[in-house]
Design an enzyme around this catalytic site. Structure first.
Site, PDB file in Angstrom:
ATOM      1  N   GLU A 232      58.063   2.851  89.041  1.00 38.17           N
ATOM      2  CA  GLU A 232      58.383   1.434  89.301  1.00 38.17           C
ATOM      3  C   GLU A 232      57.143   0.578  89.587  1.00 38.17           C
ATOM      4  O   GLU A 232      56.970   0.061  90.696  1.00 38.17           O
ATOM      5  CB  GLU A 232      59.424   1.336  90.414  1.00 38.17           C
ATOM      6  CG  GLU A 232      60.713   2.051  90.030  1.00 38.17           C
ATOM      7  CD  GLU A 232      61.864   1.830  90.988  1.00 38.17           C
ATOM      8  OE1 GLU A 232      61.640   1.359  92.122  1.00 38.17           O
ATOM      9  OE2 GLU A 232      63.009   2.141  90.599  1.00 38.17           O
ATOM     10  N   GLU A 335      65.302   7.496  85.766  1.00 36.02           N
ATOM     11  CA  GLU A 335      65.929   7.446  87.098  1.00 36.02           C
ATOM     12  C   GLU A 335      67.096   6.477  87.165  1.00 36.02           C
ATOM     13  O   GLU A 335      67.025   5.348  86.675  1.00 36.02           O
ATOM     14  CB  GLU A 335      64.908   7.025  88.162  1.00 36.02           C
ATOM     15  CG  GLU A 335      65.485   7.086  89.588  1.00 36.02           C
ATOM     16  CD  GLU A 335      64.529   6.507  90.630  1.00 36.02           C
ATOM     17  OE1 GLU A 335      63.342   6.843  90.592  1.00 36.02           O
ATOM     18  OE2 GLU A 335      64.987   5.697  91.467  1.00 36.02           O
TER      19      GLU A 335
END
Length: 484
Positions: A232, A335
């Protein structure tokens, strides 16, 4: 005599040429095949349950009033490389608290192809993430030469669970890794938490860190298939996080990470870029893939499903657009989890349907592999050192020692149990929006077609393949895998 010799020579050349021609693969046919239907449905006891055995009959033009699923086996797309979940510190710590009997049950549930859902993919972290009991590092703070590097922390819980998972999966799990943050001294904010950026003077140190980690894990008998650059990279989180613009990630890969892995004889390790939500994936792909010096090191792009944080719908089309623009690069879902843990919602069916919807759309948009987040959490949705508690497909109540299977576990299983490694996705479409579907042709010649009913009504649909069809019933809010 010369003419005869010439004829014999020509004949030998012809035979050799025929022998060298690739054998044509047998085309898929429904002739003589039976369909085994496996179903998971709300308000029932059906959980990956064999519910029907059907046959094919002659198909004719379906009506507009009918529900139909159309499969075209001759139209083939991406090759499947696995489905799995993440073994985080949190998962490993909770696993260690289970009884030996429950540990065996848990490992069978995820990793055994016959008794369980046959996971073949594994993600794990480089250093700590929010799903650790606390922040930690493999080096002493300030050690830019990495002289103190040690993975001793992981030997207590994480490495033993990974080894058991690999063993249960038959000796192989495609394992890839991701860092959440470099050490505080390497960052602009001098903190492993709350974003910040990697300081340029530590680019080489940090690239060396990946190589050290991969070699250390491989020395433990855990082969590492690849790594993402950063988990991220556009999110400033209260937990371990680090920001990379697309340009910064491109330059780090091009000038440091790619060359360093190559120099350390780790050039076969795949590099995954982005590893973040679908919303900005196209920009990241454009910037990195348009630079040939960076792109040559990159296997493909990882993505998550949390773009809905802004209140919008999932951006499934962006996956397809990256695939369309850069067909030589792979796509991997790295994810996803259900956020905001609430024990009252263990059996909330909408959570499972979120998995089914995402998986079908992602595969239909060219994704080759799909990875869930934590494989196991406790009755509080943790441990998590910043209170970011979430759901997992299986929870353990550490007060009773029991395992709690959520509907999400079974929805994932409709894919992971029946789509085998190296299967090829084939063209699949539906005639009504109540249904979603995808299909994969396995290497053993069997087809797995997954059909999901999003509606509150039982539906009857046609499964149509070429000139043949079968008629199938699917309960309300259900998912089926048809194997034929």
């Amino acid at each position: 005599m010369k003419k005869n010799s010439l004829k014999i020579l020509c004949l030998l050349f012809s035979v050799a040429a025929i022998a060298q021609q690739p054998k044509t693969k047998k085309e898929f046919t429904t002739s003589g095949k039976k369909i085994t239907v496996y179903t998971t449905a709300e308000n029932s006891k059906l959980r990956l349950t064999s519910t029907d055995n059907l046959t094919f009959s002659a198909a004719k033009q379906p009506l507009e009033t009918e529900f139909s699923v159309f499969v075209e086996p001759a139209k083939k797309f991406q090759t499947f490389m696995g489905i799995g979940g993440a073994i985080t510190d949190a998962s490993a710590e909770i696993f260690a608290k289970l009884s030996k009997e429950k540990q065996a049950e848990f490992l069978n549930a995820y990793y055994d192809q016959q008794k369980g859902i046959g996971y073949s993919l594994l993600r794990t972290t480089i250093q700590s993430s929010d799903f650790s009991s606390g922040s930690y590092s493999y080096i002493e703070e300030g050690d830019k030469d990495l002289k103190t590097f040690s993975i001793d922390h992981d030997r207590q819980y994480r490495i033993p669970l990974i080894k058991q998972a690999i063993q249960k999966a038959g000796g192989k799990l495609t394992t890839y890794v991701a860092p959440w943050s470099p050490n505080a001294f390497m960052k602009s904010n001098k903190n492993v938490l709350k974003g910040g950026t990697l300081l340029p003077e530590y680019y080489q140190t940090w690239a060396n860190f990946y190589a050290k980690f991969i070699k250390a894990y491989e020395k433990e008998g855990i082969p590492i298939w690849g790594t993402s650059t950063q988990n991220e990279p556009m999110a400033t989180q209260t937990w371990e996080s680090c920001i990379y613009t697309a340009e910064a990630e491109r330059d780090f890969i091009k000038n440091y990470l790619g060359p360093t892995l190559k120099k350390e004889n780790l050039g076969d390790k795949k590099i995954i870029v982005w590893d973040h939500n679908r919303d900005l994936m196209n920009y990241r792909a454009n910037v990195i893939y348009s630079d040939p010096e960076a792109a040559k090191y990159v296997w493909g792009m990882g993505f998550h499903w949390y773009e809905t944080w802004s209140g919008g719908a999932p951006m499934f089309d962006n996956v397809g657009k990256v695939n369309e623009a850069y067909p030589d690069k792979k796509l991997m879902f790295t994810e996803g989890c259900i956020e905001k843990f609430d024990a009252a919602k263990y059996q909330f069916w909408g959570n499972a349907e979120r998995y089914g919807t995402n998986m079908i759309h992602d595969f239909n948009n060219g994704t080759v592999a799909w990875t869930d987040w934590n494989i196991l959490l406790d009755q509080n949705g943790g441990p998590n050192h910043v209170g970011n508690f979430c759901f997992a497909p299986i929870h353990a109540d550490t007060t009773t020692g029991e395992l709690i299977y959520t509907p999400s576990f079974y929805y994932i299983g409709h894919f992971s149990k029946f789509i085998h490694l190296n299967a090829v996705r084939v063209s699949t479409a539906v005639s009504r929006s109540a249904l979603l579907s995808t299909s994969f042709l396995n290497t053993d010649g069997t087809m797995a077609t997954i059909v999901m009913n999003q509606s509150a009504n039982e539906l009857t649909y046609n499964l149509i393949i070429g000139a043949e069809k079968s008629v199938v019933k699917i309960p309300a809010h259900a998912i089926q895998t048809l194997v034929y």
